[in-house]
Design a protein around this motif. Structure first.
Motif, PDB file in Angstrom:
ATOM      1  N   VAL A 198      17.784  16.609   8.075  1.00  0.00           N
ATOM      2  CA  VAL A 198      16.750  16.613   9.106  1.00  0.00           C
ATOM      3  C   VAL A 198      17.269  17.288  10.383  1.00  0.00           C
ATOM      4  N   ARG A 199      18.270  16.686  10.987  1.00  0.00           N
ATOM      5  CA  ARG A 199      18.699  17.161  12.305  1.00  0.00           C
ATOM      6  C   ARG A 199      19.205  18.598  12.273  1.00  0.00           C
ATOM      7  N   GLU A 200      20.009  18.917  11.235  1.00  0.00           N
ATOM      8  CA  GLU A 200      20.614  20.249  11.202  1.00  0.00           C
ATOM      9  C   GLU A 200      19.820  21.222  10.338  1.00  0.00           C
ATOM     10  N   ASN A 201      18.612  20.816   9.901  1.00  0.00           N
ATOM     11  CA  ASN A 201      17.818  21.694   9.046  1.00  0.00           C
ATOM     12  C   ASN A 201      16.638  22.252   9.845  1.00  0.00           C
ATOM     13  N   PRO A 202      16.418  23.558   9.781  1.00  0.00           N
ATOM     14  CA  PRO A 202      15.367  24.147  10.622  1.00  0.00           C
ATOM     15  C   PRO A 202      13.939  23.812  10.176  1.00  0.00           C
ATOM     16  N   TYR A 203      13.767  23.350   8.927  1.00  0.00           N
ATOM     17  CA  TYR A 203      12.411  23.184   8.391  1.00  0.00           C
ATOM     18  C   TYR A 203      11.922  21.740   8.367  1.00  0.00           C
ATOM     19  N   ASN A 204      12.838  20.771   8.468  1.00  0.00           N
ATOM     20  CA  ASN A 204      12.468  19.405   8.053  1.00  0.00           C
ATOM     21  C   ASN A 204      12.231  18.435   9.215  1.00  0.00           C
ATOM     22  N   VAL A 205      11.291  17.509   8.988  1.00  0.00           N
ATOM     23  CA  VAL A 205      11.053  16.400   9.919  1.00  0.00           C
ATOM     24  C   VAL A 205      11.063  15.105   9.103  1.00  0.00           C
ATOM     25  N   GLN A 206      11.191  13.981   9.798  1.00  0.00           N
ATOM     26  CA  GLN A 206      11.265  12.693   9.088  1.00  0.00           C
ATOM     27  C   GLN A 206      10.095  11.796   9.506  1.00  0.00           C
ATOM     28  N   ILE A 207       9.538  11.051   8.554  1.00  0.00           N
ATOM     29  CA  ILE A 207       8.502  10.062   8.879  1.00  0.00           C
ATOM     30  C   ILE A 207       8.877   8.723   8.236  1.00  0.00           C
ATOM     31  N   ASP A 208       8.114   7.696   8.558  1.00  0.00           N
ATOM     32  CA  ASP A 208       8.405   6.362   8.016  1.00  0.00           C
ATOM     33  C   ASP A 208       7.093   5.669   7.617  1.00  0.00           C
ATOM     34  N   PRO A 209       6.546   6.034   6.463  1.00  0.00           N
ATOM     35  CA  PRO A 209       5.243   5.473   6.064  1.00  0.00           C
ATOM     36  C   PRO A 209       5.343   4.049   5.526  1.00  0.00           C
ATOM     37  N   ALA A 210       4.180   3.391   5.411  1.00  0.00           N
ATOM     38  CA  ALA A 210       4.134   1.986   4.971  1.00  0.00           C
ATOM     39  C   ALA A 210       4.434   1.850   3.476  1.00  0.00           C
ATOM     40  N   ILE A 211       4.935   0.680   3.118  1.00  0.00           N
ATOM     41  CA  ILE A 211       5.244   0.398   1.711  1.00  0.00           C
ATOM     42  C   ILE A 211       3.957   0.134   0.926  1.00  0.00           C
ATOM     43  N   ILE A 212       3.052  -0.621   1.546  1.00  0.00           N
ATOM     44  CA  ILE A 212       1.794  -0.943   0.871  1.00  0.00           C
ATOM     45  C   ILE A 212       0.766   0.133   1.236  1.00  0.00           C
ATOM     46  N   MET A 213       0.252   0.771   0.191  1.00  0.00           N
ATOM     47  CA  MET A 213      -0.688   1.869   0.422  1.00  0.00           C
ATOM     48  C   MET A 213      -2.018   1.559  -0.248  1.00  0.00           C
ATOM     49  N   ASN A 214      -3.034   2.314   0.111  1.00  0.00           N
ATOM     50  CA  ASN A 214      -4.320   2.158  -0.563  1.00  0.00           C
ATOM     51  C   ASN A 214      -4.105   2.320  -2.080  1.00  0.00           C
ATOM     52  N   PRO A 215      -4.588   1.364  -2.906  1.00  0.00           N
ATOM     53  CA  PRO A 215      -4.294   1.437  -4.345  1.00  0.00           C
ATOM     54  C   PRO A 215      -4.817   2.706  -5.014  1.00  0.00           C
ATOM     55  N   LYS A 216      -5.766   3.371  -4.376  1.00  0.00           N
ATOM     56  CA  LYS A 216      -6.272   4.638  -4.956  1.00  0.00           C
ATOM     57  C   LYS A 216      -5.150   5.680  -5.048  1.00  0.00           C
ATOM     58  N   VAL A 217      -4.155   5.556  -4.138  1.00  0.00           N
ATOM     59  CA  VAL A 217      -3.015   6.486  -4.177  1.00  0.00           C
ATOM     60  C   VAL A 217      -2.401   6.476  -5.572  1.00  0.00           C
ATOM     61  N   TRP A 218      -2.238   5.266  -6.134  1.00  0.00           N
ATOM     62  CA  TRP A 218      -1.523   5.125  -7.412  1.00  0.00           C
ATOM     63  C   TRP A 218      -2.406   5.460  -8.603  1.00  0.00           C
ATOM     64  N   GLU A 219      -3.741   5.445  -8.362  1.00  0.00           N
ATOM     65  CA  GLU A 219      -4.641   5.979  -9.400  1.00  0.00           C
ATOM     66  C   GLU A 219      -4.522   7.493  -9.411  1.00  0.00           C
ATOM     67  N   ALA A 220      -4.488   8.064  -8.205  1.00  0.00           N
ATOM     68  CA  ALA A 220      -4.401   9.532  -8.097  1.00  0.00           C
ATOM     69  C   ALA A 220      -3.117  10.056  -8.731  1.00  0.00           C
ATOM     70  N   THR A 221      -2.016   9.363  -8.520  1.00  0.00           N
ATOM     71  CA  THR A 221      -0.728   9.872  -9.019  1.00  0.00           C
ATOM     72  C   THR A 221      -0.543   9.621 -10.514  1.00  0.00           C
ATOM     73  N   GLY A 222      -1.394   8.768 -11.077  1.00  0.00           N
ATOM     74  CA  GLY A 222      -1.244   8.437 -12.493  1.00  0.00           C
ATOM     75  C   GLY A 222      -0.355   7.223 -12.714  1.00  0.00           C
ATOM     76  N   HIS A 223       0.184   6.624 -11.631  1.00  0.00           N
ATOM     77  CA  HIS A 223       1.073   5.476 -11.825  1.00  0.00           C
ATOM     78  C   HIS A 223       0.352   4.281 -12.439  1.00  0.00           C
ATOM     79  N   VAL A 224      -0.930   4.063 -12.070  1.00  0.00           N
ATOM     80  CA  VAL A 224      -1.635   2.897 -12.614  1.00  0.00           C
ATOM     81  C   VAL A 224      -1.781   3.038 -14.125  1.00  0.00           C
ATOM     82  N   SER A 225      -2.072   4.258 -14.587  1.00  0.00           N
ATOM     83  CA  SER A 225      -2.264   4.401 -16.036  1.00  0.00           C
ATOM     84  C   SER A 225      -0.991   4.774 -16.789  1.00  0.00           C
ATOM     85  N   ASN A 226      -0.027   5.412 -16.113  1.00  0.00           N
ATOM     86  CA  ASN A 226       1.117   5.959 -16.874  1.00  0.00           C
ATOM     87  C   ASN A 226       2.489   5.372 -16.570  1.00  0.00           C
ATOM     88  N   PHE A 227       2.616   4.567 -15.526  1.00  0.00           N
ATOM     89  CA  PHE A 227       3.956   4.153 -15.123  1.00  0.00           C
ATOM     90  C   PHE A 227       4.398   2.933 -15.930  1.00  0.00           C
TER      91      PHE A 227
END
Ligand code: ATP
Length: 459
Positions: free
Chosen positions: A54-83
């Motif tokens: 992050v610090r020494e890389n010209p392209y990158n930034v850092q974020i800190d998103p939440a652990i619990i996400m809208n469950p639709k996220v995991w439908e979209a990624t296929g985790h609900v059906s395939n994980f």
């Protein structure tokens, strides 16, 4: 001297790098807590990753998103059906295994990657696979086991309030792609980085912190113009290699393994893993770098109905960016570092010491301040206080100086600063280096800059 995984983990438990989770209640299924030394090492490893990616890389930034996400996220990624993991039980002793692991351990020559359940069932029968616990050879058919932890938001345990603990940190990045672009006003290529916990209800956790149900990942999603995938994949292979080289693992214990075609996810054009040769356990994956195409963003476009495309200001083209994903497991990297650095060193016929040859930046304590006599504690403590503004330092007054050196060697402290009676007069201290055990006198006024230089060299 040959070292074993068991002896290393015993050392880590004894010194408080790691504790058994919920120990006073008898623990809970391969759950571990990091003690003071483990936490410091973990902090430093995160810091080095942030600094490198992050610090020494010209392209990158850092974020800190939440652990619990809208469950639709995991439908979209296929985790609900395939994980799912393929699970079998021994019909006699009821022991439970992952079918692919079971086959791989007894017949390493069989390529289980990409086998579906029917093929795995057949492979168990055709190859006389036996239960490692009771030796019998009769298993249930494979069942799928959902690996995401489920919980509920609010007071009712209804389907509509079901949420999941994230099984990877990556998705918090994808769903924020537009937010980050808008608020940073950056152009492609851009990398969004995240360090955080991920949860997987692994059927067979084990090998200490190698496979746990709760672990930390350090992930980057690097968004690029379609068609530039190979170029940036090579960039990240080199960049991750440069990072791993900074950690100081022995070259012959690290290998880079390109996935075979049949191991790749259907959307992936290439994946390279970095693996480490663990004592007693063999090769294990530390991280993977994958070309993910536009799979994740496109899935989120179709499930969220939001426009996640990018308007290229140079060509005026609109497209869904492609992604390169370097994904590190923090706990596994730590375990590899600790295994690699552990040595029982014979010093003479009847003398030996345990040393952790950790990189000086990563070591839990980067410096220990040791007054030679209790009469010197107050003056020595002033040296400790000034160093602790810049380094993780420890102050130890108990036991002979020899014993204190050995204690610091065993936890990897690269530098010991001894304050003696002469220090009161000449304002100098003795600095002892962990690996060479060499000692030299140095003015107290130069100490902090000297240590900074030593600790940060080659990083
Ligand atoms: P494995 O094949 O070992 O289960 P994976 O290929 O599923 O790992 P990824 O999904 O690529 O792992 O996750 C990236 C990294 O996260 C891995 O390289 C590993 O270091 C770490 N990781 C994954 N699962 C676990 C776990 N259960 N415990 C500790 N670390 C993990």
């Amino acid at each position: 001297m040959e070292k074993t995984f068991e002896e290393i983990t015993t050392h880590l438990l004894n010194y408080g790098f790691v504790y058994q989770g919920s120990e006073i209640y008898g623990g809970i299924s391969n759950t571990w807590d990091y003690g003071p030394l483990g936490t410091l090492l973990k902090n430093h490893l995160k810091e080095l990753w942030i600094r490198h990616f992050v610090r020494e890389n010209p392209y990158n930034v850092q974020i800190d998103p939440a652990i619990i996400m809208n469950p639709k996220v995991w439908e979209a990624t296929g985790h609900v059906s395939n994980f799912h993991d393929p699970l079998v039980d021994c019909k006699y002793c009821k022991s439970r295994y992952r079918a692919d692991d079971l086959i791989k351990k007894q017949h390493p020559e069989i390529d289980v990657e990409g086998m579906d359940n029917i093929m795995l069932n057949q492979a168990i029968k055709d190859n006389g696979i036996v239960c490692p616990n009771c030796g019998k050879s009769s298993f249930t058919d494979i069942r799928q086991f959902q690996m995401m932890f489920k919980t509920f938001i609010g007071v009712t345990e209804e389907k509509s309030s079901t949420v999941y603990l994230r099984p990877e940190t990556a998705q918090g990045i994808f769903v924020n792609f537009k937010n980050v672009l808008r608020t940073t006003r950056r152009k492609l290529p851009i990398g969004i980085c995240d360090i955080g916990k991920a949860f997987r209800n692994e059927i067979t956790p084990g090998n200490f912190t190698f496979r746990t149900r709760e672990f930390e990942q350090m992930e980057i999603e690097f968004f690029i113009k379609p068609g530039e995938d190979e170029k940036w994949f090579e960039y990240y292979k080199d960049n991750c290699k440069a990072f791993v080289e900074k950690l100081g693992l022995e070259d012959e214990h690290v290998r880079y393994r390109d996935h075979e075609k049949n191991e790749l996810a259907f959307y992936s054009k290439g994946t390279t893993d970095i693996e480490y040769l663990f004592p007693s356990l063999g090769w294990g994956e530390l991280m993977g770098i994958a070309m993910r195409g536009d799979y994740d963003l496109s899935r989120h476009v179709s499930y969220s109905k939001q426009d996640l495309s990018y308007l290229d200001p140079e060509t005026n083209q609109r497209y869904i960016p492609h992604v390169i994903e370097p994904s590190f497991g923090l706990d596994r990297l730590m375990l590899a570092l600790l295994c690699d650095s552990y040595e029982i060193q014979k010093l003479s016929e009847n003398d030996s010491r345990v040393v952790l040859h950790l990189n000086s930046f990563l070591a839990p304590y980067q410096v220990a301040v040791l007054p030679l006599s209790n009469k010197l504690n107050d003056e020595a403590y002033k040296v400790f206080l000034s160093l602790s503004k810049r380094f993780d330092a420890t102050f130890d007054t108990t036991g002979s100086i020899g014993k204190r050196y050995r204690r610091e060697d065993a936890i990897g402290t690269p530098f010991c600063v001894t304050f003696d009676f002469n220090s009161l007069e000449d304002k100098q201290v003795t600095i002892r280096e962990r690996d060479s055990m060499e000692q030299k006198r140095i003015p107290i006024s130069d100490l902090s800059d000297y240590l900074y230089e030593q600790i940060n060299k080659d990083l």
